[in-house]
Motif scaffolding. Sequence first.
Motif, mmCIF file in Angstrom:
data_model
loop_
_atom_site.group_PDB
_atom_site.id
_atom_site.type_symbol
_atom_site.label_atom_id
_atom_site.label_comp_id
_atom_site.label_asym_id
_atom_site.label_seq_id
_atom_site.Cartn_x
_atom_site.Cartn_y
_atom_site.Cartn_z
ATOM 1 N N GLY A 113 0.804 -1.217 0.000
ATOM 2 C CA GLY A 113 0.000 0.000 0.000
ATOM 3 C C GLY A 113 0.836 1.267 0.000
ATOM 4 N N VAL A 114 1.993 1.215 -0.673
ATOM 5 C CA VAL A 114 2.871 2.386 -0.755
ATOM 6 C C VAL A 114 3.253 2.610 -2.213
ATOM 7 N N ALA A 115 3.806 3.772 -2.490
ATOM 8 C CA ALA A 115 4.304 4.049 -3.830
ATOM 9 C C ALA A 115 5.609 3.285 -4.049
ATOM 10 N N GLU A 116 5.877 2.894 -5.292
ATOM 11 C CA GLU A 116 7.099 2.138 -5.575
ATOM 12 C C GLU A 116 8.345 2.942 -5.193
ATOM 13 N N GLY A 117 8.253 4.252 -5.368
ATOM 14 C CA GLY A 117 9.386 5.110 -5.016
ATOM 15 C C GLY A 117 9.726 5.045 -3.538
ATOM 16 N N THR A 118 8.735 4.732 -2.707
ATOM 17 C CA THR A 118 8.976 4.622 -1.262
ATOM 18 C C THR A 118 9.938 3.478 -0.966
ATOM 19 N N ILE A 119 9.813 2.399 -1.721
ATOM 20 C CA ILE A 119 10.727 1.265 -1.533
ATOM 21 C C ILE A 119 12.157 1.703 -1.797
ATOM 22 N N PHE A 120 12.365 2.438 -2.886
ATOM 23 C CA PHE A 120 13.722 2.822 -3.264
ATOM 24 C C PHE A 120 14.287 3.937 -2.392
ATOM 25 N N ARG A 121 13.449 4.575 -1.595
ATOM 26 C CA ARG A 121 13.979 5.539 -0.621
ATOM 27 C C ARG A 121 14.647 4.800 0.534
ATOM 28 N N HIS A 122 14.219 3.590 0.784
ATOM 29 C CA HIS A 122 14.769 2.804 1.891
ATOM 30 C C HIS A 122 15.753 1.732 1.430
ATOM 31 N N TYR A 123 15.561 1.214 0.218
ATOM 32 C CA TYR A 123 16.412 0.134 -0.302
ATOM 33 C C TYR A 123 16.827 0.494 -1.723
ATOM 34 N N LYS A 124 18.127 0.524 -1.990
ATOM 35 C CA LYS A 124 18.629 0.983 -3.286
ATOM 36 C C LYS A 124 18.160 0.085 -4.432
ATOM 37 N N THR A 125 18.105 -1.216 -4.166
ATOM 38 C CA THR A 125 17.708 -2.178 -5.199
ATOM 39 C C THR A 125 16.809 -3.252 -4.594
ATOM 40 N N LYS A 126 16.217 -4.054 -5.464
ATOM 41 C CA LYS A 126 15.398 -5.179 -4.990
ATOM 42 C C LYS A 126 16.267 -6.161 -4.209
ATOM 43 N N LYS A 127 17.515 -6.332 -4.636
ATOM 44 C CA LYS A 127 18.403 -7.247 -3.934
ATOM 45 C C LYS A 127 18.718 -6.731 -2.532
ATOM 46 N N ASP A 128 18.870 -5.424 -2.369
ATOM 47 C CA ASP A 128 19.086 -4.859 -1.035
ATOM 48 C C ASP A 128 17.896 -5.193 -0.127
ATOM 49 N N LEU A 129 16.702 -5.157 -0.699
ATOM 50 C CA LEU A 129 15.502 -5.494 0.073
ATOM 51 C C LEU A 129 15.551 -6.965 0.480
ATOM 52 N N LEU A 130 15.926 -7.842 -0.446
ATOM 53 C CA LEU A 130 16.048 -9.272 -0.123
ATOM 54 C C LEU A 130 17.073 -9.493 0.981
ATOM 55 N N LEU A 131 18.239 -8.882 0.860
ATOM 56 C CA LEU A 131 19.297 -9.068 1.850
ATOM 57 C C LEU A 131 18.894 -8.512 3.204
ATOM 58 N N SER A 132 18.112 -7.458 3.209
ATOM 59 C CA SER A 132 17.681 -6.863 4.484
ATOM 60 C C SER A 132 16.738 -7.789 5.234
ATOM 61 N N ILE A 133 16.133 -8.731 4.496
ATOM 62 C CA ILE A 133 15.243 -9.716 5.124
ATOM 63 C C ILE A 133 16.025 -10.966 5.514
ATOM 64 N N VAL A 134 16.753 -11.536 4.570
ATOM 65 C CA VAL A 134 17.347 -12.862 4.778
ATOM 66 C C VAL A 134 18.601 -12.804 5.638
ATOM 67 N N ALA A 135 19.480 -11.808 5.412
ATOM 68 C CA ALA A 135 20.742 -11.770 6.156
ATOM 69 C C ALA A 135 20.510 -11.672 7.672
ATOM 70 N N PRO A 136 19.751 -10.681 8.151
ATOM 71 C CA PRO A 136 19.510 -10.649 9.599
ATOM 72 C C PRO A 136 18.667 -11.812 10.092
ATOM 73 N N THR A 137 17.801 -12.340 9.220
ATOM 74 C CA THR A 137 17.003 -13.495 9.600
ATOM 75 C C THR A 137 17.900 -14.690 9.864
ATOM 76 N N MET A 138 18.912 -14.868 9.009
ATOM 77 C CA MET A 138 19.839 -15.977 9.177
ATOM 78 C C MET A 138 20.551 -15.878 10.523
ATOM 79 N N ALA A 139 20.991 -14.658 10.856
ATOM 80 C CA ALA A 139 21.773 -14.465 12.082
ATOM 81 C C ALA A 139 20.895 -14.437 13.329
ATOM 82 N N LYS A 140 19.721 -13.824 13.243
ATOM 83 C CA LYS A 140 18.912 -13.567 14.436
ATOM 84 C C LYS A 140 17.802 -14.582 14.669
#
Length: 217
Positions: A51-78
């Motif tokens: 429910g957000v604009a697509e541009g909102t995603i790119f304000r927080h994550y530079k790429t789609k891969k950055d978004l994936l890593l922000s989920i999986v990397a800390p998930t793996m560790a935590k």
Amino acid sequence: MSEQSDFLDILLENHENMTEKQKKILEAAVETFSEKGYAATSTSEIAKKAGVAEGTIFRHYKTKKDLLLSIVAPTMAKLLAPFFIRDFNKVLLNDYGDFEDFLRAVIINRMEFAKKHMPILKICLQEIPFHPELKNQFIEHVFNKLIGRFKYIVESYQKKGQIIDIPPTSVMRLSASAIIGFILARTLLVPESEWDDEQEMERTIRFVVKGLSPDPK
């Protein structure tokens, strides 16, 4: 509270400054990556679900891969590593007299874990082979912390004469192939199939035990 909400609570617990929009983006990304896979998911789909604009995603994550890593990397560790290892240690630290009993405990334990954490497990299974960063996280936080214990267990059953004298890593690979195949088929590939879980588990155990048993003299 849903299992996915439980997962997100753990993922976000150290991000007190995260906005509600960011939380919605992460929740939508987990759901969509899990359903369709990373490659088939577009940021526009995630934005629509959140429910957000697509541009909102790119304000927080530079790429789609950055978004994936922000989920999986800390998930793996935590989440996955601590839960996986702590929960699995209930099995690994027990002294099962027979290799067959050990395999049965492993399958039951891992089946419960897979059912409880399926959305994020699907993402990890789909993406770890294709992203070196995630593969390195898995090796560091999960594989390296379990391999020594597994080796000790295999060698103990070899000393008892219950497993053929081959490298412990080969025993682990052969056993894991059958067990993981059974668990993935039941929880991910054909969860709707009508089969007898206990019967299929026992068939899997017999297959592994027979294949790894020493030839009678």
